[in-house]
Design a protein around this motif. Structure first.
Motif, PDB file in Angstrom:
ATOM      1  N   ILE A  91       0.847  -1.197   0.000  1.00  0.00           N
ATOM      2  CA  ILE A  91       0.000   0.000   0.000  1.00  0.00           C
ATOM      3  C   ILE A  91       0.878   1.241   0.000  1.00  0.00           C
ATOM      4  O   ILE A  91       1.754   1.393   0.863  1.00  0.00           O
ATOM      5  CB  ILE A  91      -0.950   0.028   1.207  1.00  0.00           C
ATOM      6  CG1 ILE A  91      -1.924  -1.152   1.155  1.00  0.00           C
ATOM      7  CG2 ILE A  91      -1.719   1.344   1.265  1.00  0.00           C
ATOM      8  CD1 ILE A  91      -2.853  -1.255   2.351  1.00  0.00           C
ATOM      9  N   THR A 120      -2.275  -0.936  -3.975  1.00  0.00           N
ATOM     10  CA  THR A 120      -3.300  -0.011  -3.492  1.00  0.00           C
ATOM     11  C   THR A 120      -2.653   1.338  -3.203  1.00  0.00           C
ATOM     12  O   THR A 120      -1.531   1.385  -2.691  1.00  0.00           O
ATOM     13  CB  THR A 120      -3.953  -0.546  -2.206  1.00  0.00           C
ATOM     14  OG1 THR A 120      -4.543  -1.815  -2.468  1.00  0.00           O
ATOM     15  CG2 THR A 120      -5.032   0.394  -1.684  1.00  0.00           C
ATOM     16  N   VAL A 122      -3.591   4.953  -1.175  1.00  0.00           N
ATOM     17  CA  VAL A 122      -4.544   5.608  -0.283  1.00  0.00           C
ATOM     18  C   VAL A 122      -4.019   6.983   0.108  1.00  0.00           C
ATOM     19  O   VAL A 122      -2.821   7.265  -0.009  1.00  0.00           O
ATOM     20  CB  VAL A 122      -4.797   4.772   0.993  1.00  0.00           C
ATOM     21  CG1 VAL A 122      -5.278   3.373   0.651  1.00  0.00           C
ATOM     22  CG2 VAL A 122      -3.553   4.705   1.887  1.00  0.00           C
ATOM     23  N   VAL A 139      -9.323   5.186  -0.330  1.00  0.00           N
ATOM     24  CA  VAL A 139      -8.601   4.430  -1.354  1.00  0.00           C
ATOM     25  C   VAL A 139      -8.720   5.192  -2.670  1.00  0.00           C
ATOM     26  O   VAL A 139      -9.820   5.407  -3.180  1.00  0.00           O
ATOM     27  CB  VAL A 139      -9.161   3.007  -1.493  1.00  0.00           C
ATOM     28  CG1 VAL A 139      -8.451   2.273  -2.631  1.00  0.00           C
ATOM     29  CG2 VAL A 139      -8.990   2.230  -0.186  1.00  0.00           C
ATOM     30  N   ARG A 144      -9.344  -2.349  -3.254  1.00  0.00           N
ATOM     31  CA  ARG A 144     -10.111  -1.589  -2.260  1.00  0.00           C
ATOM     32  C   ARG A 144      -9.892  -2.198  -0.868  1.00  0.00           C
ATOM     33  O   ARG A 144     -10.702  -2.957  -0.356  1.00  0.00           O
ATOM     34  CB  ARG A 144     -11.597  -1.597  -2.609  1.00  0.00           C
ATOM     35  CG  ARG A 144     -11.929  -1.262  -4.040  1.00  0.00           C
ATOM     36  CD  ARG A 144     -11.561   0.153  -4.425  1.00  0.00           C
ATOM     37  NE  ARG A 144     -12.288   1.161  -3.661  1.00  0.00           N
ATOM     38  CZ  ARG A 144     -12.129   2.461  -3.820  1.00  0.00           C
ATOM     39  NH1 ARG A 144     -11.230   2.924  -4.687  1.00  0.00           N
ATOM     40  NH2 ARG A 144     -12.830   3.306  -3.090  1.00  0.00           N
ATOM     41  N   ARG A 145      -8.786  -1.875  -0.252  1.00  0.00           N
ATOM     42  CA  ARG A 145      -8.487  -2.409   1.074  1.00  0.00           C
ATOM     43  C   ARG A 145      -7.457  -1.527   1.767  1.00  0.00           C
ATOM     44  O   ARG A 145      -6.737  -0.757   1.121  1.00  0.00           O
ATOM     45  CB  ARG A 145      -7.957  -3.843   0.975  1.00  0.00           C
ATOM     46  CG  ARG A 145      -6.691  -3.986   0.138  1.00  0.00           C
ATOM     47  CD  ARG A 145      -6.205  -5.426   0.121  1.00  0.00           C
ATOM     48  NE  ARG A 145      -5.195  -5.649  -0.904  1.00  0.00           N
ATOM     49  CZ  ARG A 145      -3.898  -5.398  -0.754  1.00  0.00           C
ATOM     50  NH1 ARG A 145      -3.454  -4.879   0.364  1.00  0.00           N
ATOM     51  NH2 ARG A 145      -3.044  -5.661  -1.742  1.00  0.00           N
ATOM     52  N   THR A 146      -7.396  -1.659   3.088  1.00  0.00           N
ATOM     53  CA  THR A 146      -6.367  -0.969   3.875  1.00  0.00           C
ATOM     54  C   THR A 146      -5.559  -1.967   4.709  1.00  0.00           C
ATOM     55  O   THR A 146      -4.767  -1.562   5.552  1.00  0.00           O
ATOM     56  CB  THR A 146      -6.995   0.082   4.809  1.00  0.00           C
ATOM     57  OG1 THR A 146      -8.040  -0.525   5.591  1.00  0.00           O
ATOM     58  CG2 THR A 146      -7.571   1.250   4.012  1.00  0.00           C
TER      59      THR A 146
END
Length: 336
Positions: A91, A120, A122, A139, A144-146
């Motif tokens: 990320i 990803t 963000v 995002v 679509r995640r953290t």
């Protein structure tokens, strides 16, 4: 170009390469070298002792004159500037919370195009807030995640950025604390989060015990997952208030880690209570340029005096710049 490397017989080269990849210390900016007998695997930094121990026994540190890899376009080439971002696992966290949507999308597209390890992108919607030290994120692009798994010094840390605070920017600091710990020591990590200090120390097998405390139940959930993920045994994960837990472990700690820089001073009485005679407190704070250390040293000394004890300051250092005219500092204080 001359670089430090791992010299390894060719028949053991692939296993050594995989170890270096796992520790993320294989330098991909140059080509792997070879001669008739050996491979020379370039290093991005000097390995730690436990990382060297995982290599085949034939491996040795050496130097080699490497050829550079053919350069591919970077995100900076595509954008015309280098955006500020933090890489946590796969990320990318854009560091400017005031980026407008169009510019953020442009940066995200360039990062995803040029860096296959990023899945990803963000950006933070809030600063670190609340007693659990968490942020809200948007995002921008990618998956679509953290939640991600971050690798550092051969350890793996699973974390959801929206549920528990984590930053890779203290990796050098964590390694520094590791160098202070001796075999058989007891360590108390008062604000352990998902375990980046505790697990690195426990995995080194130096301390006899690491007590990792955090009040955030989500952080402790990931801390326990990470203990299993890294196969460490000499660590106890505790969900609780560090003040209350300090009463249980009073006088047991050779090292007390206080990585709660905005409010660590509020817990100094408990840190002194935890520390055995001759033990060391690692106090982290956010301080202004005009008063980097003096007030913080005063807080530590006052807490020791309240317990009828004294301190010896071993080291004062700036860890990193935090904001204009503000710095993240560390003070190492021995409690006598």
């Amino acid at each position: 170009m001359k670089r430090q490397c791992i010299k390894i017989p060719k028949k053991k080269g692939e296993s050594a390469r995989r170890v270096l990849l796992d520790f993320e210390i294989l330098d991909n900016s140059v080509k792997i070298g070879s001669d008739e007998t050996f491979l020379y695997l370039p290093l991005s930094r000097e390995p730690l002792s436990h990382e060297l121990a995982d290599l085949p026994e034939e491996a040795e540190l050496a130097e080699f004159d490497f050829e550079p890899q053919e350069r591919k376009p970077t995100h900076g080439d595509l954008l015309g500037f280098n955006p500020a971002y933090e890489l946590i696992g796969d990320i990318a966290l854009l560091e400017d919370p005031d980026l407008d949507s169009q510019k953020a999308l442009k940066i995200a597209a360039a990062l995803l195009r040029t860096q296959p390890n990023i899945k990803t992108v963000v950006k933070p919607l809030t600063p670190v807030i609340g007693e659990f030290r968490i942020r809200e994120f948007e995002v921008i692009a990618g998956e679509r995640r953290t939640e991600t798994v971050h690798r550092e010094y051969g350890c793996r840390y699973k974390v959801d950025l929206s549920r528990a605070y984590f930053t890779p920017r203290l990796s050098t600091e964590r390694s520094r604390i590791l160098s202070r710990v001796q075999e058989g020591d007891t360590v108390v990590d008062m604000f352990a989060g998902v375990g980046p200090y505790s697990i690195l120390l426990a995995k080194s097998k130096k301390p006899s015990k690491v007590i990792a405390i955090d009040k955030n139940p989500d952080a402790v959930h990931y801390l326990k997952e990470n203990i299993s993920l890294n196969s460490v045994k000499n660590i106890e994960a505790i969900e609780g208030d560090a003040r209350e837990e300090a009463k249980r472990f009073a006088g047991t700690a050779d090292h007390v880690i206080m990585n709660l820089p905005h409010s660590a001073h509020e817990f100094l009485d408990s840190a002194v209570l935890l520390t055995k005679p001759g033990g060391v407190i690692y106090y982290y704070g956010i301080t202004p340029e005009a008063d980097l250390f003096e007030s913080s040293v005063g807080f530590i000394r006052k807490a020791a005096e309240n317990a009828g004890r004294k301190i010896e300051i071993l080291e004062k250092r700036v860890v990193r710049s935090y904001a204009p005219y503000q710095y993240n500092i560390c003070i190492e204080a021995r409690v006598i």
